[in-house]
Design a protein around this motif. Structure first.
Motif, mmCIF file in Angstrom:
data_model
loop_
_atom_site.group_PDB
_atom_site.id
_atom_site.type_symbol
_atom_site.label_atom_id
_atom_site.label_comp_id
_atom_site.label_asym_id
_atom_site.label_seq_id
_atom_site.Cartn_x
_atom_site.Cartn_y
_atom_site.Cartn_z
ATOM 1 N N GLU A 1 -2.031 6.475 34.019
ATOM 2 C CA GLU A 1 -0.780 6.183 33.329
ATOM 3 C C GLU A 1 -0.281 7.334 32.460
ATOM 4 O O GLU A 1 0.866 7.309 32.044
ATOM 5 C CB GLU A 1 -0.930 4.920 32.487
ATOM 6 N N ILE A 2 -1.111 8.316 32.171
ATOM 7 C CA ILE A 2 -0.644 9.441 31.362
ATOM 8 C C ILE A 2 -0.119 10.544 32.282
ATOM 9 O O ILE A 2 -0.406 10.568 33.476
ATOM 10 C CB ILE A 2 -1.753 9.980 30.420
ATOM 11 N N LYS A 3 0.644 11.458 31.699
ATOM 12 C CA LYS A 3 1.249 12.543 32.479
ATOM 13 C C LYS A 3 0.169 13.484 33.010
ATOM 14 O O LYS A 3 -0.927 13.572 32.458
ATOM 15 C CB LYS A 3 2.226 13.337 31.610
ATOM 16 N N GLU A 4 0.535 14.220 34.054
ATOM 17 C CA GLU A 4 -0.420 15.122 34.701
ATOM 18 C C GLU A 4 -0.892 16.214 33.744
ATOM 19 O O GLU A 4 -2.076 16.539 33.689
ATOM 20 C CB GLU A 4 0.210 15.751 35.941
ATOM 21 N N GLN A 5 0.035 16.790 32.972
ATOM 22 C CA GLN A 5 -0.346 17.857 32.042
ATOM 23 C C GLN A 5 -1.257 17.305 30.938
ATOM 24 O O GLN A 5 -2.239 17.950 30.565
ATOM 25 C CB GLN A 5 0.878 18.509 31.412
ATOM 26 N N GLU A 6 -0.959 16.122 30.448
ATOM 27 C CA GLU A 6 -1.815 15.505 29.438
ATOM 28 C C GLU A 6 -3.209 15.253 29.996
ATOM 29 O O GLU A 6 -4.212 15.495 29.322
ATOM 30 C CB GLU A 6 -1.214 14.174 28.959
ATOM 31 N N ARG A 7 -3.269 14.772 31.226
ATOM 32 C CA ARG A 7 -4.555 14.522 31.876
ATOM 33 C C ARG A 7 -5.334 15.829 32.049
ATOM 34 O O ARG A 7 -6.520 15.889 31.783
ATOM 35 C CB ARG A 7 -4.319 13.840 33.234
ATOM 36 N N TYR A 8 -4.634 16.907 32.438
ATOM 37 C CA TYR A 8 -5.297 18.200 32.604
ATOM 38 C C TYR A 8 -5.866 18.691 31.268
ATOM 39 O O TYR A 8 -7.006 19.131 31.196
ATOM 40 C CB TYR A 8 -4.328 19.243 33.172
ATOM 41 N N ILE A 9 -5.060 18.604 30.218
ATOM 42 C CA ILE A 9 -5.503 19.070 28.898
ATOM 43 C C ILE A 9 -6.714 18.267 28.433
ATOM 44 O O ILE A 9 -7.700 18.832 27.954
ATOM 45 C CB ILE A 9 -4.344 18.983 27.874
ATOM 46 N N LEU A 10 -6.665 16.961 28.594
ATOM 47 C CA LEU A 10 -7.775 16.108 28.174
ATOM 48 C C LEU A 10 -9.050 16.440 28.938
ATOM 49 O O LEU A 10 -10.108 16.637 28.336
ATOM 50 C CB LEU A 10 -7.411 14.632 28.379
ATOM 51 N N LEU A 11 -8.964 16.523 30.252
ATOM 52 C CA LEU A 11 -10.157 16.770 31.062
ATOM 53 C C LEU A 11 -10.681 18.193 30.874
ATOM 54 O O LEU A 11 -11.894 18.417 30.887
ATOM 55 C CB LEU A 11 -9.864 16.484 32.534
ATOM 56 N N ALA A 12 -9.782 19.157 30.684
ATOM 57 C CA ALA A 12 -10.226 20.533 30.447
ATOM 58 C C ALA A 12 -10.994 20.626 29.128
ATOM 59 O O ALA A 12 -11.997 21.325 29.035
ATOM 60 C CB ALA A 12 -9.031 21.486 30.428
ATOM 61 N N ARG A 13 -10.536 19.895 28.142
ATOM 62 C CA ARG A 13 -11.194 19.924 26.831
ATOM 63 C C ARG A 13 -12.516 19.145 26.845
ATOM 64 O O ARG A 13 -13.534 19.612 26.350
ATOM 65 C CB ARG A 13 -10.251 19.345 25.770
ATOM 66 N N VAL A 14 -12.512 17.960 27.443
ATOM 67 C CA VAL A 14 -13.679 17.078 27.391
ATOM 68 C C VAL A 14 -14.730 17.446 28.437
ATOM 69 O O VAL A 14 -15.899 17.611 28.116
ATOM 70 C CB VAL A 14 -13.253 15.599 27.552
#
Length: 131
Positions: free
Chosen positions: A76-89
């Protein structure tokens, strides 16, 4: 014949500082390279160890339910938000690295990360801090 740099002139001091900077940069890059090689192995081992922690059938059902809820929230979140979250975590990238990859500023990447965490908390129904 080679003459050792004595560091007495301004040019020699500048060359010494640059050489030191270069050596430190190569050293740090080498460490980053080996950490990058090691990280996927650590994640795989952690995932294998998680199977031993879950022994009861009901625990497995709860675990899959939580994964489904998280998977749905991530969709449900945007692709860029998902990328930032997964790259960080997952990849443990710094905000500077993420900013360079996404074209955002350091503060923009950090703000997007924390905004995404808050949005996921709301989607998953949790209001507590420390996601």
């Amino acid at each position: 014949m080679y003459k050792r740099n004595d560091g007495l002139t301004e040019d020699n001091r500048l060359q010494n500082r640059f050489t030191s900077y270069l050596c430190r940069s190569v050293h740090n890059r080498r460490i980053d390279y080996f950490r990058g090689k090691e990280k996927p192995l650590r994640i795989e081992i952690m995932l294998e160890d998680m199977d031993y922690l879950v022994t009861e059938e009901q625990d497995r059902i709860l675990q899959f339910a939580e994964y489904d809820a998280l998977r749905q929230a991530l969709k449900e979140i945007k692709e860029q938000e998902r990328y930032i979250l997964l790259a960080r975590v997952i990849e443990e990238k710094s905000f500077s690295q993420i900013a360079g990859e996404t074209g955002l500023s350091y503060k923009g990447a950090a703000a997007a990360y924390y905004r995404t965490l808050e949005r996921l908390r709301k989607l998953l129904g949790g209001g507590r801090r420390g996601f």
